[in-house]
Each structure stands twice: as structure tokens, then as C-alpha cells.
Design an enzyme around this catalytic site. Structure first.
Site, short mmCIF file in Angstrom:
data_model
loop_
_atom_site.label_atom_id
_atom_site.label_comp_id
_atom_site.label_asym_id
_atom_site.label_seq_id
_atom_site.Cartn_x
_atom_site.Cartn_y
_atom_site.Cartn_z
CE LYS A 13 -2.07 -0.81 3.99
NZ LYS A 13 -1.46 -2.07 4.41
NE ARG A 88 -3.78 -1.27 9.93
CZ ARG A 88 -2.69 -0.71 9.40
NH1 ARG A 88 -2.68 0.55 9.10
NH2 ARG A 88 -1.62 -1.44 9.19
NE ARG A 123 7.48 -3.48 5.95
CZ ARG A 123 6.19 -3.17 6.04
NH1 ARG A 123 5.55 -2.65 5.00
NH2 ARG A 123 5.52 -3.41 7.14
NE ARG A 156 6.79 -1.05 10.10
CZ ARG A 156 5.63 -0.85 9.48
NH1 ARG A 156 5.59 -0.20 8.34
NH2 ARG A 156 4.51 -1.30 9.99
NE ARG A 167 2.01 -5.12 11.31
CZ ARG A 167 2.92 -4.68 10.47
NH1 ARG A 167 4.12 -5.23 10.43
NH2 ARG A 167 2.65 -3.67 9.67
P1 AMP Z 1 1.33 0.39 9.08
O1 AMP Z 1 2.57 1.18 8.91
O2 AMP Z 1 0.18 0.92 8.27
O3 AMP Z 1 1.54 -1.09 8.86
O4 AMP Z 1 0.89 0.58 10.62
C1 AMP Z 1 1.73 0.14 11.68
C2 AMP Z 1 0.93 0.00 12.95
O5 AMP Z 1 0.36 1.26 13.32
C3 AMP Z 1 -0.26 -0.96 12.89
O6 AMP Z 1 0.12 -2.31 13.08
C4 AMP Z 1 -1.12 -0.43 14.03
O7 AMP Z 1 -0.62 -0.81 15.28
C5 AMP Z 1 -0.93 1.08 13.90
N1 AMP Z 1 -1.93 1.67 12.97
C6 AMP Z 1 -1.70 2.28 11.79
N2 AMP Z 1 -2.85 2.70 11.21
C7 AMP Z 1 -3.84 2.32 12.06
C8 AMP Z 1 -5.25 2.43 12.03
N3 AMP Z 1 -5.89 3.02 10.99
N4 AMP Z 1 -5.95 1.93 13.07
C9 AMP Z 1 -5.35 1.36 14.12
N5 AMP Z 1 -4.02 1.20 14.22
C10 AMP Z 1 -3.26 1.67 13.19
#
Ligand code: AMP
Length: 210
Positions: A13, A88, A123, A156, A167
């Protein structure tokens, strides 16, 4: 143009959002990146979010909805934006609706879990600018440092295999139902997310008609 990118963690994404945002001259808004920045800076929100991120769980809806409201109010969002990683959950999608935001497109990048697990293990990210690379599929030019910032790339914490497993579980139970939510509204488009970055952006541009 207001666009949402849905997809499992590691589906691509962020990478595709950056490419399309550059093409359309609109910002990409990644809640994950905003939260990671807050965590790095030790803000109150970052401290609250830490335990959720590190366990591979979602940060509570009220926190992320607050982040999005604040971000979308900024002037660079006037002509549109791409949301990467938001919404999400169904309540987050409903919050966007109640903010009066009319989406032009919702794209779900579809990648099987086995491919995600393999991708996450390679990654690498730049802790300074947030750029994402992959050791095999999208390496930086020297394989070690960020092309833009020249700082060493890192892994990460939430890309550790056991965290990736949770996740993915959270994605299937809580985020994937959004496909039905947007499909009922008639705005959902699916993109096959297996292939090279260029192949996937070609497909994405095609479904977006941009
Ligand atoms: P990402 O970089 O999009 O994979 O997000 C990393 C982490 O941030 C996720 O695993 C969640 O813990 C938190 N996070 C990011 N976006 C959201 C969201 N829209 N709702 C809840 N938690 C989020």
C-alpha cells in the site's frame, strides 16, 4: 481525488500510494507513519500507541480518528489525498463518512498471506524519511543506506515474524470486512498485488483510471 488503499500489512500500500500520489500531485497520509513519528519523538500519543504497535495490534479507534481529523484539516489535503492504512476498522470508515468525506476510489491490493510473510522478512525502512525497500524486490542502490537520506536502513520492530502473524490475523478479522463495506457502496476495486512494483503500479493506475 480522494483515494483509500486497503490491503494486508506488507501488501505494498505504502509503495503504491507514494507512486500514485506523485503522479497526481496529492499527499499520501499514512497513519502508521504518523504514529511511528510520534513514537520516535516520544509524544503522549506515541507513548499511548507503543504497546499496540509492538504487539501487532491496532491502536484504538479514537486515537487514529483524531490523527486523521487533524491531518485532513491541513491545506495540502484540499485537492485530494491518498489514505494508506486508514481506515482499518468499520468504525474508522464510519468516522470518515461522518466527516462528510466523499471518496472517489477504494483500492484493495490483494496478496496471499504466504507472500506477505516472505515480503516482510526482507522489508527495510529508513527511520528518517520512512521510505520502504526490500532486500530482494526493491533494494536501495547500495543495498544498505536510504537512497534519499543516506542513513542506514533498519528493520521495523513489528516486522518480526511473530508480530507479522498477529498483524495478519488482525487484518483478516477486523480490516478485511471493509472490503464488503466499500463494495456495497460500489467504490471498491481489487488489484492483484503479486508481482514487481512496476507491474502493480501499472495495474493500480489502470483500475484508478488516472
Ligand atoms: P502500518 O505502517 O500501516 O503497517 O501501521 C503500523 C501499525 O500502526 C499498525 O500495526 C497499528 O498498530 C498502527 N496503525 C496504523 N494505522 C492504524 C489504524 N488506521 N488503526 C489502528 N491502528 C493503526
Amino acid at each position: 481525488m480522494k483515494i483509500i488503499f486497503l490491503g494486508a500489512p506488507g501488501a505494498g500500500k505504502g509503495t503504491q500510494a507514494e507512486i500514485i500520489a506523485g503522479r497526481l500531485g496529492i499527499p499520501t497520509i499514512s497513519t502508521g507513519a504518523i504514529i511511528r513519528e510520534a513514537l520516535k519523538n516520544g509524544t503522549e500519543m506515541g507513548i499511548k500507541a507503543k504497546k499496540f504497535i509492538e504487539a501487532g495490534e491496532l491502536v484504538p479507534d479514537d486515537v487514529v480518528i483524531g490523527i486523521i481529523k487533524e491531518r485532513l484539516a491541513k491545506s495540502d489535503c484540499q485537492n485530494g489525498f491518498i489514505l494508506d492504512g486508514f481506515p482499518r476498522t468499520v468504525p474508522q470508515a464510519e468516522a470518515l463518512d461522518s466527516m462528510g468525506i466523499e471518496l472517489d476510489r477504494v483500492v484493495s491490493i490483494e496478496v496471499p498471506d504466504e507472500v506477505i510473510v516472505e515480503r516482510m522478512s526482507g522489508r527495510r525502512v529508513c527511520a528518517k524519511c520512512g521510505a520502504t525497500y526490500h532486500t530482494v524486490y526493491n533494494p536501495s542502490s547500495d543495498g544498505v543506506n536510504c537512497d534519499k537520506c543516506k542513513v542506514e536502513l533498519t528493520i521495523r520492530k513489528d516486522d518480526a515474524p511473530e508480530v507479522v502473524k498477529s498483524r495478519l490475523e488482525v487484518y483478516h478479522s477486523t480490516t478485511e470486512p471493509l472490503k464488503e463495506f466499500y463494495s456495497k457502496k460500489g467504490s471498491l476495486k481489487l488489484v492483484d498485488g503479486v508481482g514487481s512494483v512496476d507491474e502493480i503500479s501499472y495495474r493500480t493506475i489502470k483500475v484508478l483510471e488516472v
